[in-house]
Design a protein around this motif. Structure first.
Motif, short mmCIF file in Angstrom:
data_model
loop_
_atom_site.label_atom_id
_atom_site.label_comp_id
_atom_site.label_asym_id
_atom_site.label_seq_id
_atom_site.Cartn_x
_atom_site.Cartn_y
_atom_site.Cartn_z
N TRP A 124 1.39 -1.07 -0.08
CA TRP A 124 -0.04 -0.02 -0.19
C TRP A 124 0.96 1.55 0.22
N TRP A 140 -1.83 4.63 -3.21
CA TRP A 140 -2.84 3.70 -3.40
C TRP A 140 -4.02 3.56 -4.06
N HIS A 147 -6.53 5.94 -7.17
CA HIS A 147 -6.74 5.93 -8.19
C HIS A 147 -7.15 7.51 -9.01
N HIS A 171 -6.45 2.35 -6.29
CA HIS A 171 -5.60 2.07 -7.73
C HIS A 171 -5.66 1.00 -8.48
N PRO A 172 -6.16 1.61 -9.17
CA PRO A 172 -6.58 -0.32 -10.34
C PRO A 172 -4.82 -1.49 -9.87
N ARG A 173 -4.12 -0.97 -10.72
CA ARG A 173 -3.25 -1.96 -9.62
C ARG A 173 -3.14 -2.35 -8.60
N LEU A 174 -3.61 -1.37 -7.42
CA LEU A 174 -3.72 -2.46 -6.34
C LEU A 174 -4.42 -2.93 -6.04
N GLN A 175 -5.91 -3.13 -6.50
CA GLN A 175 -6.87 -3.92 -6.53
C GLN A 175 -6.26 -4.80 -7.17
N ARG A 176 -5.45 -5.07 -8.21
CA ARG A 176 -5.36 -6.01 -9.22
C ARG A 176 -4.18 -6.79 -7.88
N ALA A 177 -3.49 -6.01 -7.15
CA ALA A 177 -2.20 -6.47 -6.33
C ALA A 177 -3.12 -8.01 -5.81
N ASP A 229 -14.23 -2.39 -8.66
CA ASP A 229 -13.90 -1.20 -8.28
C ASP A 229 -13.93 -1.07 -6.35
#
Length: 799
Positions: free
Chosen positions: A527, A643, A645, A670-676, A682
């Motif tokens: 994060w 962390w 968008h 953030h989309p990258r954090l959501q993927r991780a 969302d």
């Protein structure tokens, strides 16, 4: 810890009954788990010898035995598979009453008379073994009552010990507690030094520092290792849950059970010398007594033999001896060893190899550092008395600076009375502590008490108070109900309490989550919230190694677990503390926060409303409703934390009477954090400091204006990058005190509005307290607002 009742009574002669003894042990904190009575009814059972054994003519499995009883020979019909001529075994004569109500009478078995019964251990109630007759040593005196020969009746008592009572892992240690509780005295244990007869020694070297600060060894030559273990020793071992193996092994086990010092016996002829203690090396291997091949690392203590390239590991310190140097019946020369190992050097090492040994169990909890030499002398005397031999001198290597030393502890009379809630007479205090083996010196306000080396669990005043409480009797401590007087504190009206915050969020259809306040450092790093994280000195695990700096990582993880279990709409909130490191000398800063995280649909599934995904403004509505509880006015200003968008994130500010305070953050992850985090939808969240959010001004009564309000609507076209918050601030500043309310009632993009711009339509509600506003005054205010918005934001009035 399991032990023989008779063995304990040898160390602490007391007249209390078995039932009283068991109750006393439990009352003083040595909880009795099991009591097994042994050999209760053995009148008429004697030691006998089978003179001859012939097959029964009518039964293949029966034998007709002529048995010598010491008062003549009797005929016994026996079906035991091990019945044979010359065997010494117990015989229940006619008239005997065995445990379980078995009465022995003369009988005929397949036409042959039998005058008694040869017995197994199970039939006598001394052991569960029923495979055959109980075989007694060849030198057992025929005709002697079996109870007298085996030291019966007796009982095997098992107690459950707490980790701090390592001193009670021996019969001797338990005896001190029993003596103190029953008013008896512990019998003296006379272990005189055995003088050396030969000069044979093995050098001892210590190279493990504080992990192994003492090691004693002695060579005994010419031992008859095949000599049988005496019945009295073997029986005490059995009743303590230890199976006799061979004389040398049994002696070391006996000494450990009696005085508490684990020992080991090496075959001297398999050692080259010197014997040393050091940390094991990576990938070093050895074979243990149980036949297990193990690979070691630097965490293990190794007992080694020899020097240089020829040096080898011959035992694991504090755990188990080695296979190649074990004693056998062929052993003639023995090297006895006893050492003191620090608990920290032994804890967990056995479990790492899948082992649990009596020695390791004791060393993990702590063993008296003064016992090794005493144990070697005691074991030497037992071996010489039973198996002969020529002893050499005791060789001792020690690191005095690393040996634990008892320190005096002050016990205050007033403190004792205050903690226990009763006054214990000075004489009783001195009797209890003295009986436990503690040394006392009177002082002005109490005593200075020095615990013996075996009681390293006593280091503070409360430890002494506990000893007095348990021996004096917990039942003697009066039961006193609380007085009930409590100072009531009225809740502050200037703050919204946490109960209200929870209720408000629950009313907005959120569920409360509770997460650990300690988290994985790698989690915070994901994060990018690891700045100022406070590491734990003694974490429960590596995954819970630091205090959290934010509520969101834990809350979103809980949300992800719910979403992964097919929950289409998840709304969670949490109230909790976060922690940040303070200055070098200051304590960590602790801040209470509130956080909400949502995903999925905006509302529960229903036929009247079409399903749509939850958005920023939905959560903003929840936050505004929470702020309304405190009468707070919030502003949202664009921000870009790591962390969040980049285009859907805002800092939350509270604006009251010209004072601005940042409360926290709201937005989409953030989309990258959501993927991780393995989230496929969302996540909208906010996290705010609770203290400034929950402040509220006390309500004050005021009159309502008697004069009418006037509303003027205006629509401005501004660039997409201009936020409503910025426009709102400009309007309020330009309108002045006559502006009572500002309403944004439309936001439009589309036909008629240039790409990259938006239309914001607002209503200005104007009112004065003392008079009716004229059209000219209203037009002037509206003109000033229009000019200010055009000037500061490049806006244009929408036609």
């Amino acid at each position: 810890m399991k032990f023989s009742e008779n063995w304990l009574r040898q160390h602490v002669p007391t007249s209390v009954s078995r039932e009283q003894l068991v109750a006393t042990l439990t009352a003083i904190g040595l909880e009795v788990e099991e009591v097994v009575a042994l050999g209760e009814s053995l009148q008429g059972v004697v030691v006998a010898r089978i003179v001859s054994a012939e097959r029964h003519p009518e039964a293949d499995r029966l034998q007709i035995c002529q048995v010598e009883t010491g008062q003549g020979t009797v005929q016994i019909v026996c079906g035991a598979p091990n019945a044979r001529a010359g065997l010494i075994a117990p015989l229940a004569t006619v008239g005997a009453q065995l445990p379980g109500g078995i009465a022995i009478k003369a009988a005929k078995l397949r036409g042959v008379e039998s005058f008694g019964m040869l017995c197994s251990a199970k039939e006598l109630g001394v052991d569960p073994d029923a495979s055959g007759l109980l075989e007694l040593p060849a030198d057992a005196p025929v005709g002697t009552p079996l109870a007298q020969y085996l030291g019966l009746p007796d009982a095997s008592i098992e107690i459950k010990l707490t980790p701090n009572r390592a001193d009670c892992f021996s019969v001797r240690g338990i005896a001190y507690d029993v003596a103190a509780a029953t008013g008896a005295s512990v019998a003296a244990l006379d272990i005189a030094a055995v003088p050396a007869v030969s000069a044979e020694t093995l050098a001892v070297e210590l190279d493990a520092g504080a992990d192994a600060p003492r090691y004693c060894g002695r060579v005994i030559e010419g031992v008859d290792a095949s000599a049988p273990t005496p019945v009295w020793m073997a029986e005490r071992l059995r009743r303590s849950g230890v199976r006799p193996v061979s004389l040398l092994v049994d002696v070391t086990q006996y000494v450990m059970l009696e005085i508490g010092q684990p020992m080991h016996a090496f075959d001297r002829d398999t050692l080259q010398g010197p014997v040393g203690v050091r940390r094991a090396r990576a990938a070093e291997a050895t074979k243990l007594l149980n036949g297990q091949d193990v690979t070691l690392d630097e965490q293990f203590l190794a007992i080694v033999d020899g020097r240089g390239a020829a040096q080898r590991v011959v035992a694991l310190g504090g755990i188990m001896g080695g296979y190649d140097t074990r004693v056998t019946d062929a052993t003639r020369n023995v090297f006895l060893e006893a050492a003191h190992f620090a608990p920290a050097a032994i804890i967990g090492r056995g479990r790492k190899l899948g082992l649990h040994t009596d020695a390791g169990h004791r060393f993990e909890r702590g063993v008296d550092p003064e016992l090794p030499r005493t144990a070697v002398e005691y074991a030497t005397r037992l071996i010489l008395d039973i198996a002969g031999g020529v002893p050499g001198p005791v060789v001792e290597s020690a690191l005095p600076d690393h040996l634990p030393q008892p320190h005096p502890v002050a016990l205050r009379r007033a403190r004792l009375a205050r903690v226990l809630g009763l006054t214990v007479a000075d004489a009783e205090v001195e009797r209890i502590l003295g009986a436990l083996g503690l040394k006392l010196e009177r002082s002005e306000d109490g005593w200075r008490v020095t615990p013996p080396s075996r009681r390293f669990d006593i280091a503070i005043e409360e430890g002494l108070i506990e000893e007095i409480a348990r021996i004096h009797g917990y039942d003697k401590i009066p039961t006193t109900l609380p007085g009930g007087a409590a100072r009531l504190i009225a809740p502050s009206e200037g703050r919204v309490d946490t109960v209200t915050v929870r209720r408000q969020l629950a009313a907005r259809d959120c569920l409360e989550a509770i997460n650990y306040a300690f988290v994985d450092a790698a989690w915070l790093s994901l994060w990018q919230a690891e700045a100022g994280a406070v590491p734990l000195a003694n974490p429960l695990s590596a995954e819970l190694g630091v205090m959290r700096t934010s509520l969101l990582p834990g809350l979103v993880a809980a949300l992800a677990r719910n979403a992964a279990r097919q929950q289409g709409r998840v709304r969670l909130f949490e109230l909790g503390n976060v922690f940040h490191a303070g200055d070098a000398a200051a304590a960590p800063v602790e801040t209470q926060r509130v956080a909400v995280a949502v995903c999925g649909t905006a509302s529960a599934e229903q036929w009247a409303v079409p399903a749509r995904a939850v958005g920023f403004h939905d959560l903003r509505g929840d936050l505004d409703s929470l702020a309304a509880c405190a009468g707070a006015s919030l502003e949202y200003r664009p921000s870009r934390p790591a962390w969040a968008h980049p285009g859907r994130s805002a800092d939350v500010w509270r604006v009251d009477g010209g004072q601005e305070r940042r409360l926290g953050w709201i937005g989409q992850l953030h989309p990258r954090l959501q993927r991780a985090l393995d989230l496929d939808q969302d996540v909208i969240a906010f996290e705010l400091d609770l203290a400034p959010l929950s402040e509220r001004a006390l309500p004050r009564a005021g009159g309502l204006s008697r004069f009418p309000s006037v509303r003027r609507d205006r629509a401005f076209i501004v660039a997409d990058s201009v936020s409503w918050g910025a426009v709102q601030a400009t309007v309020r500043a330009a309108a002045g005190p006559s502006l009572r309310e500002l309403v944004l009632f439309d936001r439009y993009q589309g036909k008629g509005v240039e790409t990259g711009f938006k239309s914001l339509a607002m209503g200005l509600i104007l009112q004065d307290e003392s008079r009716t506003l004229t059209d000219r005054e209203v037009d002037a205010v509206v003109a000033e607002v229009t000019a200010a918005v055009e000037r500061e934001h490049g806006a244009k009035l929408r036609a």
